[in-house]
Scaffold this active site. Structure first.
Site, PDB file in Angstrom:
ATOM      1  N   CYS A   6       0.855  -1.195   0.000  1.00 12.47           N
ATOM      2  CA  CYS A   6       0.000   0.000   0.000  1.00 12.47           C
ATOM      3  C   CYS A   6       0.887   1.240   0.000  1.00 12.47           C
ATOM      4  CB  CYS A   6      -0.902  -0.022   1.235  1.00 12.47           C
ATOM      5  SG  CYS A   6      -2.009   1.395   1.304  1.00 12.47           S
ATOM      6  N   ARG A  63     -18.039  -2.784  17.734  1.00 16.30           N
ATOM      7  CA  ARG A  63     -17.337  -4.033  17.408  1.00 16.30           C
ATOM      8  C   ARG A  63     -16.013  -4.152  18.162  1.00 16.30           C
ATOM      9  NH1 ARG A  63     -17.933  -7.027  12.778  1.00 16.30           N
ATOM     10  NH2 ARG A  63     -18.966  -5.266  11.809  1.00 16.30           N
ATOM     11  N   CYS A 114     -16.699  -9.351   5.186  1.00 18.34           N
ATOM     12  CA  CYS A 114     -16.015  -8.067   4.951  1.00 18.34           C
ATOM     13  C   CYS A 114     -14.745  -8.290   4.141  1.00 18.34           C
ATOM     14  CB  CYS A 114     -15.597  -7.421   6.264  1.00 18.34           C
ATOM     15  SG  CYS A 114     -16.930  -7.239   7.433  1.00 18.34           S
ATOM     16  N   CYS A 116       0.424   4.673   7.110  1.00 16.85           N
ATOM     17  CA  CYS A 116      -0.224   4.503   8.425  1.00 16.85           C
ATOM     18  C   CYS A 116       0.741   3.751   9.369  1.00 16.85           C
ATOM     19  CB  CYS A 116      -1.533   3.747   8.261  1.00 16.85           C
ATOM     20  SG  CYS A 116      -2.556   4.481   6.952  1.00 16.85           S
ATOM     21  N   CYS A 170       0.278  -0.014  10.469  1.00 14.27           N
ATOM     22  CA  CYS A 170      -0.192  -1.018   9.505  1.00 14.27           C
ATOM     23  C   CYS A 170       0.929  -1.867   8.915  1.00 14.27           C
ATOM     24  CB  CYS A 170      -0.966  -0.322   8.385  1.00 14.27           C
ATOM     25  SG  CYS A 170      -1.756  -1.493   7.274  1.00 14.27           S
ATOM     26  N   CYS A 177     -19.429   2.013   8.485  1.00 18.21           N
ATOM     27  CA  CYS A 177     -18.700   1.329   9.559  1.00 18.21           C
ATOM     28  C   CYS A 177     -17.458   2.176   9.807  1.00 18.21           C
ATOM     29  CB  CYS A 177     -18.326  -0.085   9.107  1.00 18.21           C
ATOM     30  SG  CYS A 177     -17.234  -0.937  10.269  1.00 18.21           S
ATOM     31  N   CYS A 216     -19.584  -6.158   3.218  1.00 18.88           N
ATOM     32  CA  CYS A 216     -18.858  -4.968   3.672  1.00 18.88           C
ATOM     33  C   CYS A 216     -17.543  -4.951   2.907  1.00 18.88           C
ATOM     34  CB  CYS A 216     -18.591  -5.083   5.172  1.00 18.88           C
ATOM     35  SG  CYS A 216     -17.534  -3.767   5.811  1.00 18.88           S
TER      36      CYS A 216
HETATM   37  N1  SAM Z   1      -6.790   0.580   3.327  1.00 19.46           N
HETATM   38  C1  SAM Z   1      -8.056   0.693   3.917  1.00 19.46           C
HETATM   39  C2  SAM Z   1      -8.152   1.830   4.900  1.00 19.46           C
HETATM   40  O1  SAM Z   1      -7.126   2.361   5.284  1.00 19.46           O
HETATM   41  O2  SAM Z   1      -9.267   2.188   5.260  1.00 19.46           O
HETATM   42  C3  SAM Z   1      -8.582  -0.572   4.544  1.00 19.46           C
HETATM   43  C4  SAM Z   1      -7.749  -1.472   5.380  1.00 19.46           C
HETATM   44  S1  SAM Z   1      -7.217  -0.884   6.959  1.00 19.46           S
HETATM   45  C5  SAM Z   1      -6.128  -2.204   7.331  1.00 19.46           C
HETATM   46  C6  SAM Z   1      -8.615  -1.036   8.043  1.00 19.46           C
HETATM   47  C7  SAM Z   1      -8.421  -0.678   9.497  1.00 19.46           C
HETATM   48  O3  SAM Z   1      -7.776  -1.726  10.186  1.00 19.46           O
HETATM   49  C8  SAM Z   1      -7.579   0.537   9.826  1.00 19.46           C
HETATM   50  O4  SAM Z   1      -8.267   1.730   9.637  1.00 19.46           O
HETATM   51  C9  SAM Z   1      -7.275   0.288  11.299  1.00 19.46           C
HETATM   52  O5  SAM Z   1      -8.266   0.850  12.126  1.00 19.46           O
HETATM   53  C10 SAM Z   1      -7.299  -1.237  11.417  1.00 19.46           C
HETATM   54  N2  SAM Z   1      -5.931  -1.741  11.654  1.00 19.46           N
HETATM   55  C11 SAM Z   1      -4.962  -1.897  10.739  1.00 19.46           C
HETATM   56  N3  SAM Z   1      -3.822  -2.349  11.311  1.00 19.46           N
HETATM   57  C12 SAM Z   1      -4.071  -2.466  12.639  1.00 19.46           C
HETATM   58  C13 SAM Z   1      -3.279  -2.850  13.761  1.00 19.46           C
HETATM   59  N4  SAM Z   1      -2.018  -3.185  13.639  1.00 19.46           N
HETATM   60  N5  SAM Z   1      -3.872  -2.867  14.978  1.00 19.46           N
HETATM   61  C14 SAM Z   1      -5.170  -2.508  15.120  1.00 19.46           C
HETATM   62  N6  SAM Z   1      -5.960  -2.116  14.084  1.00 19.46           N
HETATM   63  C15 SAM Z   1      -5.416  -2.084  12.860  1.00 19.46           C
HETATM   64 FE1  SF4 Z   2      -2.846   1.260   3.435  1.00 20.87          FE
HETATM   65 FE2  SF4 Z   2      -2.814   0.041   5.810  1.00 20.87          FE
HETATM   66 FE3  SF4 Z   2      -3.130   2.685   5.686  1.00 20.87          FE
HETATM   67 FE4  SF4 Z   2      -5.134   1.072   4.844  1.00 20.87          FE
HETATM   68  S1  SF4 Z   2      -4.369   1.240   6.923  1.00 20.87           S
HETATM   69  S2  SF4 Z   2      -4.342   2.909   3.800  1.00 20.87           S
HETATM   70  S3  SF4 Z   2      -3.908  -0.643   3.999  1.00 20.87           S
HETATM   71  S4  SF4 Z   2      -1.294   1.540   5.035  1.00 20.87           S
END
Ligand code: SAM
Ligand code: SF4
Ligand code: DTB
Length: 336
Positions: A49, A260, A93, A53, A56, A184, A124
């Site tokens: 990606c 959730r 989802c 973030c 992530c 959501c 979802c």
């Molecule tokens: N890329 C998309 C986005 O950013 O909306 C969808 C995927 S993203 C992985 C969905 C959510 O997963 C994030 O907004 C975050 O809240 C949660 N998430 C991701 N990594 C996480 C982690 N290490 N611990 C807890 N929640 C996490």
């Molecule tokens: Fe990309 Fe992860 Fe950020 Fe979603 S949460 S935009 S998958 S880096």
């Protein structure tokens, strides 16, 4: 329920028993207290990606040990959806690690939505930021929910993500809303934010108008190689009871939304999860995996539900909330 940041902070500061009691009352006013909604997650496109973030595993900018893959073929997605339905999930989802989908990405996802829905599951997706017209296409394909988290307080967001803004998140959320798709939207607890920032985050979720139908509260999963795993000290990790308080405050200020209990359950004891359900959580991710990390798995969750007398929720959100409000059901704590 008024829910300014200061009011939410006052909730978080209540004696624990008073806070949980208020949350239980709010919960029982709108929901069956012994029913939990089950959604199964599938990562349909993993890794690489462009976004940064800090929590992530899927950012191309962090060195993490995950197996990347491009968009999964439809048949594989349908096999996973069928298995999810057989194990008792009511919603499927699908998550993709994109900044946002290009049209060539969205077209196959529309097919996935149509066909998963045709199996009788709610659908979802979480695909990142949406461009003009994309939410409409998803709505026409029959999408029930779009997951797009605010993740943390607006004044802390830039400490976690720099490649897009909090405003960008709000823009996508309003496109989803305008297309008539259920929202959501939640976030992550334990990213080094203060209690004041947690209160502001919950207040900001509650100020979305209309409020999100589903509110995932994730406990940060510390993933080796991510900036947050490197920078967070032990002292900044959130205390389990503070996490329960966060769930309870969310339940009180968003009494008709599903709350959730999301990422982080694999590292929680059964007792901590039981407290989270008592504090008003009424939805979980169900299955062996989240997107790239572990989840407790079906057998473990079935055993926990049996021990707690919890049953999987069959009704859809609109049926649950409207029915209970119209009939004025308010289960007293003693009536079960
Ligand atoms: N890329 C998309 C986005 O950013 O909306 C969808 C995927 S993203 C992985 C969905 C959510 O997963 C994030 O907004 C975050 O809240 C949660 N998430 C991701 N990594 C996480 C982690 N290490 N611990 C807890 N929640 C996490
Ligand atoms: Fe990309 Fe992860 Fe950020 Fe979603 S949460 S935009 S998958 S880096
Ligand atoms: C959400 O708020 N939590 C889910 C879902 N929305 C897509 C994702 C949790 C991901 C946890 C880390 C991982 O498995 O990579």
């Amino acid at each position: 329920m008024a829910s300014s940041p200061a009011q939410v902070q006052a909730l978080l500061a209540l004696p624990f028993n008073d806070l949980i009691f208020q949350a239980q009352q709010a919960h029982r006013l709108h929901f069956d207290p012994n029913a939990v909604q089950l959604s199964t997650l599938l990562s349909i496109k993993t890794g690489k990606c462009s976004e940064d973030c800090a929590y992530c595993s899927q950012s191309a900018r962090h060195e993490t040990e995950i197996e990347d893959h491009e968009l999964m073929p439809l048949a594989e997605v349908l096999t996973a959806a069928r298995a999810a339905k057989e194990s008792g999930a009511s919603r499927f989802c699908m998550g993709a690690a994109w900044r946002g989908p290009k049209q060539k990405d969205l077209t196959p996802v529309l097919d996935m939505v149509r066909q998963v829905k045709a199996m009788g599951l709610e659908t979802c997706v979480t695909l990142g930021m949406l461009k003009e017209g994309q939410a409409q296409q998803l709505a026409e394909a029959g999408l029930d929910y779009y997951n797009h988290n605010l993740d943390t307080a607006s004044d802390y967001y830039d400490n976690i993500v720099t490649s897009h803004s909090y405003e960008d998140r709000l823009t996508t959320l309003s496109k989803v809303r305008d297309a008539g798709i259920n929202v959501c939207c939640g976030g992550i607890v334990g990213m080094g934010e203060s209690r004041e920032q947690r209160a502001k985050f919950i207040s900001e979720l509650a100020s979305l108008d209309p409020v999100p139908e589903s509110v995932p509260i994730n406990l940060l999963v510390r993933i080796p190689g991510t900036p947050l795993d490197k920078s967070l000290t032990g002292a900044e990790q959130v205390d389990p009871l503070e996490f329960v308080r966060t769930i309870a405050a969310t339940r009180i200020v968003l009494p008709t939304s599903f709350v959730r209990l999301s990422a982080g359950r694999s590292e929680m004891t059964d007792s901590l999860q039981a407290l989270c359900f008592f504090a008003g959580a009424n939805s979980i991710f169900y299955g062996d995996e989240l997107l790239t990390t572990d989840n407790p798995g079906v057998a473990k969750d079935q055993a926990l539900f049996k021990a707690l007398g919890i049953t999987p929720m069959k009704k859809k959100h609109s049926e649950t909330v409207v029915t209970n409000l119209q009939s004025g059901i308010h289960r007293p704590l003693t009536a079960g």
